[in-house]
Scaffold this active site. Structure first.
Site, PDB file in Angstrom:
ATOM      1  CB  CYS A  18      -3.055   0.469  -2.501  1.00  0.00           C
ATOM      2  SG  CYS A  18      -3.172   2.209  -2.914  1.00  0.00           S
ATOM      3  CB  CYS A  34      -9.521   4.424   0.657  1.00  0.00           C
ATOM      4  SG  CYS A  34      -7.911   4.958   1.292  1.00  0.00           S
ATOM      5  CD  GLU A  47       0.207   6.584   5.996  1.00  0.00           C
ATOM      6  OE1 GLU A  47      -0.778   5.903   5.687  1.00  0.00           O
ATOM      7  OE2 GLU A  47       1.338   6.103   6.161  1.00  0.00           O
ATOM      8  CG  HIS A  57      -5.133   4.859   4.554  1.00  0.00           C
ATOM      9  ND1 HIS A  57      -4.583   4.409   3.378  1.00  0.00           N
ATOM     10  CD2 HIS A  57      -4.100   5.349   5.292  1.00  0.00           C
ATOM     11  CE1 HIS A  57      -3.268   4.644   3.397  1.00  0.00           C
ATOM     12  NE2 HIS A  57      -2.958   5.208   4.545  1.00  0.00           N
ATOM     13  CG  ASP A 112      -1.810   1.200   1.329  1.00  0.00           C
ATOM     14  OD1 ASP A 112      -2.423   1.550   0.302  1.00  0.00           O
ATOM     15  OD2 ASP A 112      -1.903   1.834   2.395  1.00  0.00           O
ATOM     16  CB  SER A 113       0.210   4.767  -0.671  1.00  0.00           C
ATOM     17  OG  SER A 113      -0.979   4.871   0.096  1.00  0.00           O
TER      18      SER A 113
END
Ligand code: DGL
Length: 264
Positions: free
Chosen positions: A76, A186, A155, A188, A12-13
């Site tokens: 992601c 997403c 994040e 997150h 993932d980012s």
């Protein structure tokens, strides 16, 4: 020839993919995992082109191949939207994408075929979900909502933002009245699932659950499920900071993690 003892690569980012990793460990605890968090290049979901995302994710796949992975999970949605076809063309190992899983789990759960997806700006603007829905379940009506600030806020520490409720209300109020299923589009967002659920009455689904099913099926059909008895090893690699990433991931996963910083 791939072997059962090889690892599963998940990327993932940043932190988001840990929500997928957590589900994977629950179902396949004896596998070895490499988690790649590209937080040095965060965010993926705004300010990057499709081409940039393809190049960044290609580097990650190279890393997984060098580090002996038998399967890759693109944890992601933004990267899946931008690069899944590109990566499948370039690499021969099986690659599981989260957007396809998201469409599948939505179509299993909706009763009236009206779903909404909250995601990054890139995923929404590129119609990541609408496009996959056309291919996988053409009867689905998909409303895509970009929650532009969310991934960044999560994040760096969701609870530290005083405007989080206000933003949640703003974006969730865009869900059309006839929608019966909301996809966390997403990776997150499962980290703030409780806050999302407090604000709406419809069913909320997390594609990670479907990813686990697909990964298990894929490995089993290739006879690649690791049959060792002891728990697997999980190694984290990040391209950015670890001071926030490590404690946040540990809190979410409920255990200490082994983590290394690598160049971005
Ligand atoms: N977790 C990523 C996703 O599922 C996005 C976060 C970002 O913008 O980098 O789309």
């Amino acid at each position: 020839m791939a072997e059962k003892t090889q690892k599963i690569g998940i990327f993932d980012s940043g932190l988001g993919g840990t929500t997928v990793l957590k589900e994977m460990i629950k179902s396949l605890p004896n596998e070895d995992y490499i988690y790649y968090g590209d937080n040095g290049n965060f965010p993926y979901g705004s300010g990057k082109t499709k081409n940039e995302l393809q190049k960044l994710t290609e580097r990650i796949l190279d890393f997984f191949v060098k580090n002996n992975c038998k399967l890759v999970i693109v944890a992601c949605n933004t990267a899946s939207t931008a690069a899944i076809d590109y990566l499948r063309e370039k690499f021969s190992l099986p690659i599981i994408g989260i957007v396809e899983a998201g469409v599948k789990i939505a179509s299993k759960n909706t009763k009236n075929k009206n779903i909404a997806v909250i995601s990054t700006k890139f995923t929404a603007d590129s119609h990541g979900y609408k496009n996959k829905a056309k291919m996988l379940d053409s009867e689905l009506n998909v409303k895509e909502i970009a929650c532009i600030e969310f991934a960044q806020m999560i994040e760096s520490g969701w609870d530290t933002f005083d405007n989080r409720k206000e933003l949640l209300n703003k974006y969730l109020s865009e869900i059309p009245k006839n929608t019966d299923t909301l996809v966390l589009g997403c990776t997150h967002y499962p980290l703030i699932r409780k806050d999302i659920e407090k604000n709406i009455k419809i069913k909320v689904v997390d594609p990670a659950v479907e990813i686990v099913e697909r990964a298990t099926q894929t490995l089993s059909s290739l006879n690649l499920l690791n049959d060792k008895k002891e728990k697997g090893r999980i190694i984290f690699f990040v391209t950015g900071e670890t001071y926030h990433f490590k404690p946040t991931a540990e809190k979410f996963l409920g255990k200490e993690i082994e983590i290394y910083r690598i160049p971005k």
